[in-house]
Design a protein around this motif. Structure first.
Motif, PDB file in Angstrom:
ATOM      1  N   GLY A  18      46.879 -31.086 -40.771  1.00  0.00           N
ATOM      2  CA  GLY A  18      47.204 -32.488 -40.989  1.00  0.00           C
ATOM      3  C   GLY A  18      48.292 -32.675 -42.027  1.00  0.00           C
ATOM      4  O   GLY A  18      49.177 -33.524 -41.874  1.00  0.00           O
ATOM      5  N   ARG A  19      48.231 -31.884 -43.084  1.00  0.00           N
ATOM      6  CA  ARG A  19      49.273 -31.976 -44.123  1.00  0.00           C
ATOM      7  C   ARG A  19      50.644 -31.649 -43.546  1.00  0.00           C
ATOM      8  O   ARG A  19      51.657 -32.233 -43.940  1.00  0.00           O
ATOM      9  CB  ARG A  19      48.930 -31.008 -45.267  1.00  0.00           C
ATOM     10  N   ALA A  20      50.680 -30.712 -42.586  1.00  0.00           N
ATOM     11  CA  ALA A  20      51.946 -30.387 -41.932  1.00  0.00           C
ATOM     12  C   ALA A  20      52.369 -31.497 -40.973  1.00  0.00           C
ATOM     13  O   ALA A  20      53.552 -31.858 -40.903  1.00  0.00           O
ATOM     14  CB  ALA A  20      51.820 -29.062 -41.193  1.00  0.00           C
ATOM     15  N   ILE A  21      51.423 -32.062 -40.235  1.00  0.00           N
ATOM     16  CA  ILE A  21      51.740 -33.083 -39.237  1.00  0.00           C
ATOM     17  C   ILE A  21      52.360 -34.324 -39.875  1.00  0.00           C
ATOM     18  O   ILE A  21      53.320 -34.897 -39.355  1.00  0.00           O
ATOM     19  CB  ILE A  21      50.474 -33.469 -38.446  1.00  0.00           C
ATOM     20  N   VAL A  22      51.825 -34.747 -41.023  1.00  0.00           N
ATOM     21  CA  VAL A  22      52.318 -35.992 -41.636  1.00  0.00           C
ATOM     22  C   VAL A  22      53.782 -35.880 -42.054  1.00  0.00           C
ATOM     23  O   VAL A  22      54.479 -36.897 -42.180  1.00  0.00           O
ATOM     24  CB  VAL A  22      51.463 -36.409 -42.853  1.00  0.00           C
ATOM     25  N   ARG A  23      54.267 -34.673 -42.240  1.00  0.00           N
ATOM     26  CA  ARG A  23      55.675 -34.475 -42.586  1.00  0.00           C
ATOM     27  C   ARG A  23      56.598 -34.833 -41.430  1.00  0.00           C
ATOM     28  O   ARG A  23      57.787 -35.077 -41.641  1.00  0.00           O
ATOM     29  CB  ARG A  23      55.899 -33.008 -42.981  1.00  0.00           C
ATOM     30  N   GLU A  24      56.056 -34.820 -40.201  1.00  0.00           N
ATOM     31  CA  GLU A  24      56.848 -35.064 -38.988  1.00  0.00           C
ATOM     32  C   GLU A  24      58.114 -34.193 -38.985  1.00  0.00           C
ATOM     33  O   GLU A  24      59.236 -34.682 -38.840  1.00  0.00           O
ATOM     34  CB  GLU A  24      57.206 -36.541 -38.859  1.00  0.00           C
ATOM     35  N   PRO A  25      57.923 -32.868 -39.124  1.00  0.00           N
ATOM     36  CA  PRO A  25      59.066 -31.962 -39.240  1.00  0.00           C
ATOM     37  C   PRO A  25      59.676 -31.656 -37.881  1.00  0.00           C
ATOM     38  O   PRO A  25      59.069 -31.917 -36.830  1.00  0.00           O
ATOM     39  CB  PRO A  25      58.433 -30.707 -39.834  1.00  0.00           C
ATOM     40  N   LYS A  26      60.851 -31.040 -37.909  1.00  0.00           N
ATOM     41  CA  LYS A  26      61.467 -30.553 -36.683  1.00  0.00           C
ATOM     42  C   LYS A  26      60.741 -29.316 -36.167  1.00  0.00           C
ATOM     43  O   LYS A  26      60.626 -29.099 -34.968  1.00  0.00           O
ATOM     44  CB  LYS A  26      62.940 -30.199 -36.924  1.00  0.00           C
ATOM     45  N   VAL A  27      60.249 -28.484 -37.111  1.00  0.00           N
ATOM     46  CA  VAL A  27      59.651 -27.207 -36.740  1.00  0.00           C
ATOM     47  C   VAL A  27      58.378 -26.975 -37.559  1.00  0.00           C
ATOM     48  O   VAL A  27      58.373 -27.171 -38.773  1.00  0.00           O
ATOM     49  CB  VAL A  27      60.634 -26.036 -36.994  1.00  0.00           C
ATOM     50  N   PHE A  28      57.303 -26.573 -36.862  1.00  0.00           N
ATOM     51  CA  PHE A  28      56.086 -26.119 -37.523  1.00  0.00           C
ATOM     52  C   PHE A  28      56.109 -24.595 -37.606  1.00  0.00           C
ATOM     53  O   PHE A  28      56.365 -23.923 -36.605  1.00  0.00           O
ATOM     54  CB  PHE A  28      54.844 -26.538 -36.734  1.00  0.00           C
ATOM     55  N   LEU A  29      55.818 -24.055 -38.778  1.00  0.00           N
ATOM     56  CA  LEU A  29      55.695 -22.614 -38.971  1.00  0.00           C
ATOM     57  C   LEU A  29      54.247 -22.312 -39.334  1.00  0.00           C
ATOM     58  O   LEU A  29      53.698 -22.913 -40.263  1.00  0.00           O
ATOM     59  CB  LEU A  29      56.623 -22.133 -40.091  1.00  0.00           C
ATOM     60  N   MET A  30      53.620 -21.399 -38.592  1.00  0.00           N
ATOM     61  CA  MET A  30      52.211 -21.083 -38.829  1.00  0.00           C
ATOM     62  C   MET A  30      52.044 -19.580 -39.016  1.00  0.00           C
ATOM     63  O   MET A  30      52.368 -18.805 -38.111  1.00  0.00           O
ATOM     64  CB  MET A  30      51.353 -21.575 -37.654  1.00  0.00           C
ATOM     65  N   ASP A  31      51.547 -19.192 -40.187  1.00  0.00           N
ATOM     66  CA  ASP A  31      51.411 -17.775 -40.529  1.00  0.00           C
ATOM     67  C   ASP A  31      49.937 -17.373 -40.484  1.00  0.00           C
ATOM     68  O   ASP A  31      49.190 -17.594 -41.433  1.00  0.00           O
ATOM     69  CB  ASP A  31      51.988 -17.516 -41.920  1.00  0.00           C
ATOM     70  N   GLU A  32      49.505 -16.819 -39.340  1.00  0.00           N
ATOM     71  CA  GLU A  32      48.131 -16.368 -39.120  1.00  0.00           C
ATOM     72  C   GLU A  32      47.116 -17.414 -39.591  1.00  0.00           C
ATOM     73  O   GLU A  32      46.212 -17.110 -40.390  1.00  0.00           O
ATOM     74  CB  GLU A  32      47.890 -15.020 -39.818  1.00  0.00           C
ATOM     75  N   PRO A  33      47.216 -18.655 -39.098  1.00  0.00           N
ATOM     76  CA  PRO A  33      46.370 -19.725 -39.637  1.00  0.00           C
ATOM     77  C   PRO A  33      44.900 -19.604 -39.292  1.00  0.00           C
ATOM     78  O   PRO A  33      44.076 -20.270 -39.910  1.00  0.00           O
ATOM     79  CB  PRO A  33      46.979 -20.982 -38.998  1.00  0.00           C
ATOM     80  N   LEU A  34      44.546 -18.770 -38.302  1.00  0.00           N
ATOM     81  CA  LEU A  34      43.146 -18.695 -37.876  1.00  0.00           C
ATOM     82  C   LEU A  34      42.444 -17.411 -38.320  1.00  0.00           C
ATOM     83  O   LEU A  34      41.286 -17.198 -37.982  1.00  0.00           O
ATOM     84  CB  LEU A  34      43.066 -18.803 -36.344  1.00  0.00           C
ATOM     85  N   SER A  35      43.128 -16.574 -39.064  1.00  0.00           N
ATOM     86  CA  SER A  35      42.583 -15.245 -39.349  1.00  0.00           C
ATOM     87  C   SER A  35      41.357 -15.278 -40.248  1.00  0.00           C
ATOM     88  O   SER A  35      40.581 -14.319 -40.278  1.00  0.00           O
ATOM     89  CB  SER A  35      43.660 -14.351 -39.973  1.00  0.00           C
ATOM     90  N   ASN A  36      41.130 -16.372 -40.998  1.00  0.00           N
ATOM     91  CA  ASN A  36      39.966 -16.449 -41.884  1.00  0.00           C
ATOM     92  C   ASN A  36      38.751 -17.091 -41.221  1.00  0.00           C
ATOM     93  O   ASN A  36      37.715 -17.266 -41.866  1.00  0.00           O
ATOM     94  CB  ASN A  36      40.316 -17.241 -43.151  1.00  0.00           C
ATOM     95  N   LEU A  37      38.865 -17.446 -39.940  1.00  0.00           N
ATOM     96  CA  LEU A  37      37.780 -18.122 -39.244  1.00  0.00           C
ATOM     97  C   LEU A  37      36.952 -17.126 -38.444  1.00  0.00           C
ATOM     98  O   LEU A  37      37.440 -16.063 -38.063  1.00  0.00           O
ATOM     99  CB  LEU A  37      38.342 -19.191 -38.305  1.00  0.00           C
TER     100      LEU A  37
END
Length: 386
Positions: free
Chosen positions: A146-165
């Motif tokens: 959500g913190r990334a979405i509110v920025r309304e950026p051109k590009v989302f970068l995700m670095d292994e976001p699910l590895s701790n789940l």
């Protein structure tokens, strides 16, 4: 427009460690591009160079119509989601999501609209007043998104976001991120070491090894038409089986067993007569004689069962063939026991082979769709340096 173009990008640490080597890639607008590979292959380093968190040693990076090599991260119009979520523990969910917008002096009404819209998309509206310590791992990950979405950026970068789940939550979040991408229509660059994540989420996948791109293609082309033995073994679960075979009269000889290739592969192996090659076959393309619909003929590997792994809907068998082990994925319950001799029937239409020395794939057909790294750098628009 949110294309990301990397041309001859390198990352060196001193004179001894060359982490990313001559990286060339065109990521198209609204594409979900996944970087995948083993630990230390350079995928996260490449992502951090795109983000501006690592300096590019040489080469050119473009985001949209601007060269951004020397541009600070805050001006690149990107948003990054980290592996560890990076939430502020003293702030509630609302303030965590709003923090970046406050720094940019975004009007209060606009901040409130964006935060509540993102919370609604992610179904965390009821969590806005809570602190991170009161949230589960999956809820924290949603807040980071959500913190990334509110920025309304051109590009989302995700670095292994699910590895701790945990495993079940990873599957759930995988689906949610894919749906989120389709809903927002934004370019996403996603790093993972998990090839299942890569296959199920990516529009295209970049397979990396030792800082080098091995192949760029659609998930199904990587699965069906890997360019080399490394890609073939990395994509697919369980991974592809490889056995050394000798080519005789256009057939693969493995111990006392014979497998005859068909189609384009049959023509490709003729140049290897009398030589050793790596024969590759995926576990799901093997069947136990008498328990499979795969047609029989000159395509049987005889071996001894070492391990039986019942998984309910399928059974995995580990079988020794001429001193080499292979895994067969058999539907349902396989009525065999460790120590039994079995004949594994090979689906010849799904057979692979690789040069024993170079490990390059022997041609077995033409992939459909997808752009490779060379093709993808053609015909781009004129760009300006920021």
């Amino acid at each position: 427009m949110a294309e990301v173009i990397l041309e001859h990008v390198n990352k060196r640490y001193g004179t001894k460690h060359h982490a990313v080597k001559d990286f060339n890639l065109h990521i198209r607008d609204k594409e979900f591009m996944v970087f995948v590979g083993p630990s230390g292959c350079g995928k996260s380093t490449t992502l951090r160079m795109i983000a501006g968190l690592e300096e590019i040693s040489d080469g050119t990076l473009r985001i949209g119509d601007r060269i951004v090599n020397d541009m600070p991260p805050k001006d690149r119009d990107i948003a990054m989601v980290f592996q560890n979520y990076a939430l502020y523990p003293h702030m509630n969910v609302y303030d965590n999501m709003a923090f970046g917008l406050k720094l940019r002096k975004t009007p209060r009404e606009e901040i409130d609209r964006r935060v509540r819209d993102a919370a609604k998309i992610l179904q965390i509206e009821h969590l806005l007043g809570r602190k991170p310590k009161e949230l589960s791992g999956g809820q924290r990950q949603r807040v980071a998104l959500g913190r990334a979405i509110v920025r309304e950026p051109k590009v989302f970068l995700m670095d292994e976001p699910l590895s701790n789940l945990d495993a079940k939550l990873r599957v759930e979040m995988r689906s949610q991120i894919s749906q989120l991408h389709r809903r927002l229509g934004t370019t996403v660059i996603y790093v993972t070491h998990d090839q299942v994540e890569a296959m199920t989420m990516g529009t295209r996948i970049v397979v990396m090894r030792d800082g080098l791109i091995q192949q760029v293609d659609t998930p199904l082309n990587l699965y069906d038409f890997p360019k080399n033995k490394f890609v073939a073994g990395f994509i697919g679960s369980p991974s592809m089986n490889f056995v050394t075979a000798t080519v005789q009269n256009g057939r693969f000889i493995v111990g006392d067993s014979t497998v005859e290739p068909e189609g384009q592969l049959a023509g490709s192996v003729r140049g290897f007569e009398g030589k050793q090659v790596w024969m590759g076959i995926r576990p799901e393309h093997l069947g136990v004689r008498g328990m499979t619909d795969v047609a029989e003929g000159a395509n049987v590997l005889r071996g001894r069962v070492l391990v039986v792994e019942p998984l309910g809907a399928q059974t995995d068998l580990i079988v020794e063939i001429a001193g080499q082990t292979v895994t067969a994925k058999v539907e349902g319950h396989a009525l065999v026991q460790p120590g039994d001799t079995v004949d594994l029937v090979v689906d010849r239409s799904r057979l692979h082979a690789f040069d024993y020395q170079t490990e390059d794939a022997l041609d077995r057909g033409t992939p459909m769709g997808g752009l490779g790294q060379a093709d993808s750098l053609q015909g781009r628009p004129a760009l300006t340096k920021a």
